[in-house]
Design an enzyme around this catalytic site. Structure first.
Site, mmCIF file in Angstrom:
data_model
loop_
_atom_site.group_PDB
_atom_site.id
_atom_site.type_symbol
_atom_site.label_atom_id
_atom_site.label_comp_id
_atom_site.label_asym_id
_atom_site.label_seq_id
_atom_site.Cartn_x
_atom_site.Cartn_y
_atom_site.Cartn_z
ATOM 1 N N LYS A 48 0.825 -1.210 0.000
ATOM 2 C CA LYS A 48 0.000 0.000 0.000
ATOM 3 C C LYS A 48 0.862 1.265 0.000
ATOM 4 O O LYS A 48 0.606 2.192 -0.757
ATOM 5 C CB LYS A 48 -0.928 0.017 1.222
ATOM 6 C CG LYS A 48 -1.849 -1.194 1.319
ATOM 7 C CD LYS A 48 -2.775 -1.109 2.527
ATOM 8 C CE LYS A 48 -2.070 -1.068 3.874
ATOM 9 N NZ LYS A 48 -1.302 -2.312 4.176
ATOM 10 N N ARG A 58 -9.675 0.892 8.704
ATOM 11 C CA ARG A 58 -9.255 -0.461 9.050
ATOM 12 C C ARG A 58 -10.359 -1.209 9.798
ATOM 13 O O ARG A 58 -10.171 -2.379 10.132
ATOM 14 C CB ARG A 58 -8.008 -0.410 9.941
ATOM 15 C CG ARG A 58 -6.688 -0.645 9.196
ATOM 16 C CD ARG A 58 -5.560 -0.524 10.206
ATOM 17 N NE ARG A 58 -4.333 -1.192 9.815
ATOM 18 C CZ ARG A 58 -3.343 -0.613 9.137
ATOM 19 N NH1 ARG A 58 -3.441 0.636 8.732
ATOM 20 N NH2 ARG A 58 -2.247 -1.292 8.860
ATOM 21 N N ARG A 105 11.483 -5.630 5.204
ATOM 22 C CA ARG A 105 11.238 -4.200 4.948
ATOM 23 C C ARG A 105 12.241 -3.328 5.697
ATOM 24 O O ARG A 105 12.580 -3.586 6.846
ATOM 25 C CB ARG A 105 9.814 -3.832 5.371
ATOM 26 C CG ARG A 105 9.542 -2.331 5.289
ATOM 27 C CD ARG A 105 8.085 -1.988 5.200
ATOM 28 N NE ARG A 105 7.307 -2.363 6.365
ATOM 29 C CZ ARG A 105 5.973 -2.210 6.455
ATOM 30 N NH1 ARG A 105 5.295 -1.704 5.428
ATOM 31 N NH2 ARG A 105 5.340 -2.589 7.538
ATOM 32 N N ARG A 132 11.331 -1.301 11.101
ATOM 33 C CA ARG A 132 10.198 -0.871 11.914
ATOM 34 C C ARG A 132 10.035 -1.815 13.092
ATOM 35 O O ARG A 132 10.098 -3.026 12.937
ATOM 36 C CB ARG A 132 8.924 -0.842 11.067
ATOM 37 C CG ARG A 132 8.519 0.556 10.679
ATOM 38 C CD ARG A 132 7.417 0.570 9.686
ATOM 39 N NE ARG A 132 6.195 -0.053 10.187
ATOM 40 C CZ ARG A 132 5.048 -0.067 9.516
ATOM 41 N NH1 ARG A 132 4.987 0.494 8.333
ATOM 42 N NH2 ARG A 132 3.990 -0.646 10.013
ATOM 43 N N ARG A 162 -0.450 -8.508 13.886
ATOM 44 C CA ARG A 162 -1.007 -7.556 12.912
ATOM 45 C C ARG A 162 -1.837 -8.279 11.866
ATOM 46 O O ARG A 162 -2.877 -7.778 11.432
ATOM 47 C CB ARG A 162 0.126 -6.759 12.261
ATOM 48 C CG ARG A 162 0.748 -5.762 13.228
ATOM 49 C CD ARG A 162 2.087 -5.276 12.755
ATOM 50 N NE ARG A 162 1.968 -4.489 11.549
ATOM 51 C CZ ARG A 162 2.961 -4.330 10.673
ATOM 52 N NH1 ARG A 162 4.113 -4.927 10.874
ATOM 53 N NH2 ARG A 162 2.772 -3.583 9.621
HETATM 54 P P1 ADP Z 1 1.241 -1.370 7.335
HETATM 55 O O1 ADP Z 1 1.431 -0.386 6.208
HETATM 56 O O2 ADP Z 1 2.405 -2.258 7.517
HETATM 57 O O3 ADP Z 1 -0.067 -2.096 7.270
HETATM 58 P P2 ADP Z 1 0.694 0.984 8.860
HETATM 59 O O4 ADP Z 1 1.907 1.836 8.753
HETATM 60 O O5 ADP Z 1 -0.447 1.287 7.975
HETATM 61 O O6 ADP Z 1 1.153 -0.526 8.680
HETATM 62 O O7 ADP Z 1 0.143 0.970 10.349
HETATM 63 C C1 ADP Z 1 1.010 0.741 11.441
HETATM 64 C C2 ADP Z 1 0.194 0.584 12.691
HETATM 65 O O8 ADP Z 1 -0.520 1.802 12.974
HETATM 66 C C3 ADP Z 1 -0.893 -0.485 12.653
HETATM 67 O O9 ADP Z 1 -0.390 -1.771 12.961
HETATM 68 C C4 ADP Z 1 -1.868 0.029 13.717
HETATM 69 O O10 ADP Z 1 -1.387 -0.235 15.013
HETATM 70 C C5 ADP Z 1 -1.807 1.527 13.511
HETATM 71 N N1 ADP Z 1 -2.828 1.992 12.547
HETATM 72 C C6 ADP Z 1 -2.605 2.492 11.313
HETATM 73 N N2 ADP Z 1 -3.766 2.828 10.717
HETATM 74 C C7 ADP Z 1 -4.744 2.527 11.601
HETATM 75 C C8 ADP Z 1 -6.176 2.619 11.575
HETATM 76 N N3 ADP Z 1 -6.821 3.094 10.502
HETATM 77 N N4 ADP Z 1 -6.859 2.216 12.678
HETATM 78 C C9 ADP Z 1 -6.216 1.751 13.756
HETATM 79 N N5 ADP Z 1 -4.893 1.620 13.850
HETATM 80 C C10 ADP Z 1 -4.140 2.003 12.782
HETATM 81 P P1 ADP Z 2 2.244 -1.774 3.220
HETATM 82 O O1 ADP Z 2 2.222 -0.265 3.175
HETATM 83 O O2 ADP Z 2 1.021 -2.377 2.608
HETATM 84 O O3 ADP Z 2 2.520 -2.308 4.589
HETATM 85 P P2 ADP Z 2 4.825 -1.539 1.833
HETATM 86 O O4 ADP Z 2 4.566 -0.705 0.622
HETATM 87 O O5 ADP Z 2 5.510 -0.898 2.976
HETATM 88 O O6 ADP Z 2 3.449 -2.273 2.302
HETATM 89 O O7 ADP Z 2 5.661 -2.812 1.353
HETATM 90 C C1 ADP Z 2 6.079 -3.819 2.272
HETATM 91 C C2 ADP Z 2 7.447 -4.344 1.843
HETATM 92 O O8 ADP Z 2 7.326 -5.062 0.616
HETATM 93 C C3 ADP Z 2 8.486 -3.265 1.579
HETATM 94 O O9 ADP Z 2 9.736 -3.771 1.976
HETATM 95 C C4 ADP Z 2 8.434 -3.032 0.066
HETATM 96 O O10 ADP Z 2 9.694 -2.620 -0.448
HETATM 97 C C5 ADP Z 2 8.078 -4.419 -0.437
HETATM 98 N N1 ADP Z 2 7.150 -4.401 -1.586
HETATM 99 C C6 ADP Z 2 6.093 -3.579 -1.770
HETATM 100 N N2 ADP Z 2 5.449 -3.881 -2.921
HETATM 101 C C7 ADP Z 2 6.114 -4.926 -3.462
HETATM 102 C C8 ADP Z 2 5.929 -5.714 -4.652
HETATM 103 N N3 ADP Z 2 4.898 -5.482 -5.482
HETATM 104 N N4 ADP Z 2 6.794 -6.714 -4.886
HETATM 105 C C9 ADP Z 2 7.793 -6.963 -4.039
HETATM 106 N N5 ADP Z 2 8.025 -6.272 -2.902
HETATM 107 C C10 ADP Z 2 7.201 -5.262 -2.617
#
Ligand code: ADP
Ligand code: ADP
Ligand code: ZN
Length: 219
Positions: A18, A93, A127, A160, A171
């Site tokens: 994302k 979420r 990551r 992270r 998660r």
């Molecule tokens: P990822 O991209 O790996 O899914 P995020 O950076 O979006 O993780 O979110 C990190 C953490 O922040 C989540 O695990 C949660 O604890 C919190 N968080 C983010 N967005 C929300 C939301 N919309 N509602 C509740 N908690 C959230």
């Molecule tokens: P999210 O925001 O959904 O948690 P991220 O964009 O942070 O996901 O991506 C999670 C990890 O996977 C990062 O290390 C990123 O570089 C890698 N990644 C993201 N998209 C792809 C893809 N399409 N193929 C391979 N690796 C990816």
């Protein structure tokens, strides 16, 4: 495709890509990338009582309470840079968050990036994030040119706190219990666009842009 408004939300498990696709698309579409995760991590850095509370929730892989999350997003969406649209990355979420977003004006599409739990674990444990500019890397899929140094700004890459394997499972559980039901919630409203998130990022991005254009044209 750039002369209309795009109010988009990005659904999908942690590690679906994302943040990666948001960064590419926000630049191309000229709309802000709003990540609630980034906002919470910024709050944690402030070390206020609220920041400490959020830190504890993030560290155990839970979700921040709806009321707090909704208030934060409401304030952000009131900023003038959102008039032509936005990408909400990681919000909503939960169903109450989705209901609140409808009251704030609703969206044009909910884009769901689908990846398996196995791929989630591989992506999150590899990551790396730039501590200065937030750029996203992966040790195998998107390594920086110089080990642990950001290509874009020279900042240090970090792991992270919540990408450790113990937290990743919590998660994923929160995702399946609280967030996955949003697929049918948006599906029932004709707003769901499902994208295969498993291919490489360029391929996912291309299929996102092509499919979104068709999706919005047909609505
Ligand atoms: P990822 O991209 O790996 O899914 P995020 O950076 O979006 O993780 O979110 C990190 C953490 O922040 C989540 O695990 C949660 O604890 C919190 N968080 C983010 N967005 C929300 C939301 N919309 N509602 C509740 N908690 C959230
Ligand atoms: P999210 O925001 O959904 O948690 P991220 O964009 O942070 O996901 O991506 C999670 C990890 O996977 C990062 O290390 C990123 O570089 C890698 N990644 C993201 N998209 C792809 C893809 N399409 N193929 C391979 N690796 C990816
Ligand atoms: Zn950087």
């Amino acid at each position: 495709m750039v002369d209309r408004s795009f109010r988009l939300i990005f659904l999908g498990p942690p590690g679906a890509g994302k943040g990666t696709i948001s960064a590419m698309a926000a630049e191309r579409l000229g709309i802000p990338h709003i990540s609630t995760g980034d906002m919470f991590r910024a709050a944690v850095k402030s070390s206020t009582p609220l920041g400490l509370e959020i830190k504890e929730i993030l560290a155990r892989g839970g979700l921040v309470p709806d009321a707090l999350t909704i208030a934060l997003v409401k304030e952000r969406l009131a900023q003038p840079d959102t008039v032509r649209g936005f990408i909400l990355d990681g919000f909503p979420r939960t169903v109450p968050q989705a209901e609140a977003l409808e009251e704030l004006g609703g969206i044009d599409a909910a884009v769901d990036f689908e990846v398996s739990d196995e791929l989630v674990v591989f992506r999150l444990t590899g990551r790396r994030i730039c501590g200065s500019c937030g750029a996203i890397y992966h040790v195998a899929n998107k390594p920086p040119q110089q080990e642990d140094i950001c290509d874009r700004c020279g900042g240090r890459l970090t792991i992270r706190n919540d990408d450790r394997p113990e937290t990743v499972h919590a998660r994923l559980a929160a995702y399946h219990a609280e967030t996955e039901p949003l697929k049918s919630w948006y599906g029932a409203r004709g707003l769901l666009l499902t994208i295969d998130g498993a291919p490489d990022a360029e391929t996912v991005y291309r299929s996102f842009t092509v499919r979104l254009e068709h999706f919005l044209a047909e609505r």
